[in-house]
Design a protein around this motif. Structure first.
Motif, PDB file in Angstrom:
ATOM      1  N   TRP A 119       1.912  -6.880   2.611  1.00 18.81           N
ATOM      2  CA  TRP A 119       1.991  -7.465   3.951  1.00 18.81           C
ATOM      3  C   TRP A 119       3.331  -7.153   4.612  1.00 18.81           C
ATOM      4  CZ3 TRP A 119       0.181 -13.052   2.458  1.00 18.81           C
ATOM      5  CH2 TRP A 119      -1.189 -13.031   2.183  1.00 18.81           C
ATOM      6  N   CYS A 158      -9.741  -8.778   1.278  1.00 17.77           N
ATOM      7  CA  CYS A 158      -9.191 -10.085   0.905  1.00 17.77           C
ATOM      8  C   CYS A 158     -10.095 -11.229   1.343  1.00 17.77           C
ATOM      9  CB  CYS A 158      -7.802 -10.277   1.514  1.00 17.77           C
ATOM     10  SG  CYS A 158      -6.530  -9.327   0.696  1.00 17.77           S
ATOM     11  N   GLY A 159     -10.900 -11.005   2.353  1.00 20.00           N
ATOM     12  CA  GLY A 159     -11.757 -12.066   2.864  1.00 20.00           C
ATOM     13  C   GLY A 159     -13.049 -12.262   2.106  1.00 20.00           C
ATOM     14  N   TYR A 167      -7.890  -6.592   5.096  1.00 22.29           N
ATOM     15  CA  TYR A 167      -8.351  -7.895   5.578  1.00 22.29           C
ATOM     16  C   TYR A 167      -9.780  -8.170   5.116  1.00 22.29           C
ATOM     17  CZ  TYR A 167      -9.767 -11.596   8.753  1.00 22.29           C
ATOM     18  OH  TYR A 167     -10.256 -12.764   9.270  1.00 22.29           O
ATOM     19  N   LYS A 168     -10.656  -7.171   5.261  1.00 16.23           N
ATOM     20  CA  LYS A 168     -12.041  -7.342   4.829  1.00 16.23           C
ATOM     21  C   LYS A 168     -12.125  -7.545   3.313  1.00 16.23           C
ATOM     22  CE  LYS A 168     -15.547  -5.417   6.500  1.00 16.23           C
ATOM     23  NZ  LYS A 168     -16.530  -6.194   7.199  1.00 16.23           N
ATOM     24  N   PHE A 195      -7.061 -14.830   0.599  1.00 12.84           N
ATOM     25  CA  PHE A 195      -6.139 -15.483   1.516  1.00 12.84           C
ATOM     26  C   PHE A 195      -5.732 -16.873   1.039  1.00 12.84           C
ATOM     27  CE2 PHE A 195      -8.408 -12.572   4.477  1.00 12.84           C
ATOM     28  CZ  PHE A 195      -7.325 -11.750   4.733  1.00 12.84           C
ATOM     29  N   ALA A 208      -4.953  -1.810   7.271  1.00 12.95           N
ATOM     30  CA  ALA A 208      -4.860  -3.251   7.522  1.00 12.95           C
ATOM     31  C   ALA A 208      -6.241  -3.876   7.694  1.00 12.95           C
ATOM     32  CB  ALA A 208      -3.999  -3.509   8.758  1.00 12.95           C
ATOM     33  N   TYR A 209      -7.139  -3.191   8.399  1.00  8.84           N
ATOM     34  CA  TYR A 209      -8.491  -3.711   8.625  1.00  8.84           C
ATOM     35  C   TYR A 209      -9.260  -3.855   7.311  1.00  8.84           C
ATOM     36  CZ  TYR A 209     -13.374  -3.828  10.052  1.00  8.84           C
ATOM     37  OH  TYR A 209     -14.696  -4.172  10.189  1.00  8.84           O
TER      38      TYR A 209
END
Length: 104
Positions: A19, A64-65, A61-62, A7, A57-58
């Motif tokens: 995205w 990329c985090g 997110y995990k 991110f 998407a979930y």
């Protein structure tokens, strides 16, 4: 300064494209494909597609985090920058099963 997760800038063009494209693809299905399907097929297909989109998407997110850097590389980079993460002289090693077996 290095990135510690997905991110932080600079963003990858494929990351930005994902995205933008994922929501567009979901909306296209909802507005264009779902209405022309029979109701018996439209509802389950729409639910299945949006469930897959939500999972995508979930997990994106995990993914990329997280910071995927190897611990040994992190220590090396910290030593090069003059910072020792362990507060020692930088000669610490990680004791792994392979290292442990090679010492015996």
């Amino acid at each position: 300064m290095r990135r510690t997760n997905g991110f932080q800038k600079p963003y990858n063009p494929m990351q930005i494209g994902t995205w933008i494209l994922l929501p567009i693809l979901l909306l296209q299905f909802l507005f264009f494909a779902s209405p022309i399907l029979p109701l018996a097929a439209s509802v389950p297909c729409t639910i299945a597609l949006f469930a897959c989109g939500w999972c995508t998407a979930y997990y994106a997110y995990k993914c990329c985090g997280t910071d995927p850097i190897d611990e040994r590389l992190r220590r090396h980079l910290n030593q090069v920058e003059g910072v020792d993460a362990n507060g020692g002289n930088g000669n610490d090693t990680i004791d792994t099963a392979v290292d442990h077996q090679s010492r015996q």
